[in-house]
Motif scaffolding. Structure first.
Motif, PDB file in Angstrom:
ATOM      1  N   HIS A  96       0.866  -1.177   0.000  1.00 13.40           N
ATOM      2  CA  HIS A  96       0.000   0.000   0.000  1.00 13.40           C
ATOM      3  C   HIS A  96       0.909   1.236   0.000  1.00 13.40           C
ATOM      4  O   HIS A  96       1.915   1.265   0.687  1.00 13.40           O
ATOM      5  CB  HIS A  96      -0.900   0.000   1.228  1.00 13.40           C
ATOM      6  CG  HIS A  96      -1.980  -1.036   1.148  1.00 13.40           C
ATOM      7  ND1 HIS A  96      -3.289  -0.761   1.444  1.00 13.40           N
ATOM      8  CD2 HIS A  96      -1.956  -2.335   0.792  1.00 13.40           C
ATOM      9  CE1 HIS A  96      -4.017  -1.842   1.272  1.00 13.40           C
ATOM     10  NE2 HIS A  96      -3.225  -2.821   0.880  1.00 13.40           N
ATOM     11  N   LEU A 114      -2.090   1.252  -4.449  1.00 16.76           N
ATOM     12  CA  LEU A 114      -1.360  -0.006  -4.393  1.00 16.76           C
ATOM     13  C   LEU A 114      -0.154   0.092  -5.320  1.00 16.76           C
ATOM     14  O   LEU A 114      -0.209   0.785  -6.344  1.00 16.76           O
ATOM     15  CB  LEU A 114      -2.243  -1.164  -4.865  1.00 16.76           C
ATOM     16  CG  LEU A 114      -3.579  -1.351  -4.167  1.00 16.76           C
ATOM     17  CD1 LEU A 114      -4.403  -2.418  -4.878  1.00 16.76           C
ATOM     18  CD2 LEU A 114      -3.364  -1.721  -2.706  1.00 16.76           C
ATOM     19  N   LYS A 116       3.267  -2.434  -6.855  1.00 16.11           N
ATOM     20  CA  LYS A 116       4.043  -3.663  -6.837  1.00 16.11           C
ATOM     21  C   LYS A 116       5.255  -3.483  -7.731  1.00 16.11           C
ATOM     22  O   LYS A 116       5.193  -2.808  -8.760  1.00 16.11           O
ATOM     23  CB  LYS A 116       3.216  -4.885  -7.231  1.00 16.11           C
ATOM     24  CG  LYS A 116       2.764  -4.963  -8.659  1.00 16.11           C
ATOM     25  CD  LYS A 116       1.987  -6.258  -8.880  1.00 16.11           C
ATOM     26  CE  LYS A 116       1.344  -6.288 -10.250  1.00 16.11           C
ATOM     27  NZ  LYS A 116       0.592  -7.519 -10.465  1.00 16.11           N
TER      28      LYS A 116
END
Length: 156
Positions: A96, A114, A116
């Motif tokens: 997050h 979010l 990644k």
């Protein structure tokens, strides 16, 4: 027969082992927590806004610079489009991110999302003003998402 220096070596190794085991606690990172190193220059290779793909012409030659604490986006004319400080919560998967704008006129605006990172690629999705924080890597209403690769890397 005991060797006096053997005991001092043992104590030295014991102290070293304890320091190595304690190091993650001292840095505030757990040893099993993923390392959150996003630093570098990225180029945007794709994006969505409000669930619709962003025109590639808008993304071409745009770049993102990520430091340990800031994210700055530049357009193809090298004009700063977005600047924010950020914090990561890497205890959750996906990570997050909370960004706080440092660029006028939106200074202080908070965007949650979010993020990644996989090798040289980063995917970021976040809420635009008045939007709800995303729960997946797809830009819904009042959300924006970017696929980025480290500068100098292939986009594949």
């Amino acid at each position: 027969m005991t060797y006096p220096h053997t005991q001092s070596y043992f104590v030295s190794y014991l102290v070293l082992a304890m320091l190595l085991l304690m190091a993650p606690a001292c840095t505030g990172r757990s040893s099993d927590q993923p390392k959150a190193d996003l630093t570098g220059e990225y180029r945007i290779v794709g994006g969505e806004r409000n669930g619709v793909p962003i025109d590639q012409n808008e993304l071409d030659n745009a770049s993102i610079y990520i430091s340990d604490t800031t994210i700055i986006a530049y357009d193809k004319e090298r004009k700063e489009m977005f600047a924010a400080t950020y914090t990561l919560d890497t205890k959750q998967t996906p990570w997050h991110i909370t960004m706080i704008s440092t660029k006028s006129p939106d200074v202080g605006a908070i965007a949650k999302g979010l993020i990644k990172a996989e090798q040289e690629k980063v995917k970021l999705v976040y809420a635009l003003p008045n939007g709800q924080p995303p729960t997946e890597f797809k830009a819904g209403q009042e959300q924006q998402m970017f696929d980025m690769v480290k500068a100098g890397q292939a986009s594949g």
